[in-house]
Design a protein around this motif. Structure first.
Motif: not given
Ligand code: DX5
Ligand code: ZN
Length: 219
Positions: A74-78, A93-94, A100-101, A107-108
């Motif tokens: 649920a929290n890929p940004e984390k 990620f989903h 914020e996609k 970032d990745i």
């Protein structure tokens, strides 16, 4: 024109023997694959829990395979950075999580690894179309995410075809990976529809001869 490019096979370790992961990874490596697919589940985004960065880190010491990390969380940004530091080469990620996609993809990628977005069976291609120019990969789910061993949803084939068309027409540098219920029969259907990479779990690891199962996927 027939594509001459060799399909990428990414065995999913979800169905491997977790007490002997390094041996299962060696087996797929010797069978000729270059990628390994690592399914990360958090019990929130999907009703199942699997592995975290510590497993990725331990496995990183055992193999040079490309680590294709599929975050069903649920929290890929984390958490994505921990997977990157553990050795991920690609983080997917989903699209269905609220994040914020554009920023997460950016970032990745700016951390030096590849970024992908996955779409569940009910998510249409139009929902990710504007992101395609920035993505290294789109992961098309052909089962509901959460568990290995489910049946391939044949009605996802038009989605693969329409993605192929958009990517080719616009010359985007984005791979199409398909995940869920893939065996040797389904593999050729997916490649014909335009898939570049195929994930396969139970077909390989539940087989009597896993090495032969891997080889049969190179269609
Ligand atoms: C499902 C996972 C898949 C799964 C594939 O949520 O994302 O990667 O492990 O396993 P099979 O090939 O058994 O469908
Ligand atoms: Zn997966």
């Amino acid at each position: 024109m027939k594509k001459m490019k060799k399909v990428i096979i990414a065995p999913s370790i979800l169905s491997a023997n977790f007490a002997a992961l390094k041996y299962d990874v060696k087996m797929i490596e010797e069978a000729g694959v270059e990628w390994v697919h690592i399914d990360v589940m958090d019990g929130h985004f999907v009703p199942n829990i699997t592995v975290g960065p510590v497993v990725v880190k331990s496995l990183r010491k055992e193999t040079k395979l490309f680590f294709d990390v599929h975050l069903m969380i649920a929290n890929p940004e984390k958490y994505w950075r921990e997977f990157k530091e553990a050795g991920a080469d690609l983080i997917t990620f989903h699209n269905e999580v609220s994040v914020e996609k554009n920023k997460l993809v950016e970032d990745i990628k700016s951390s030096g690894i590849k970024a992908g977005i996955s779409i569940k069976p009910e998510t249409s291609v139009s929902e990710i179309e504007t992101l395609l120019p920035y993505l290294d990969l789109v992961l098309v789910m052909t089962v509901e995410p959460g568990f290995g061993g489910q049946s391939f949803m044949e009605n996802m084939i038009p989605k693969i075809k329409s993605l192929r068309k958009i990517i080719d027409e616009n010359n985007y540098d984005c791979l199409i990976e398909v995940d869920g219920g893939i065996d040797s029969r389904v593999a050729s259907i997916c490649v014909d529809a335009g898939a570049d990479a195929l994930v396969s779990g139970s077909y390989i690891f539940a087989a009597k001869n896993p090495t032969e199962a891997v080889k049969s996927l190179f269609v």
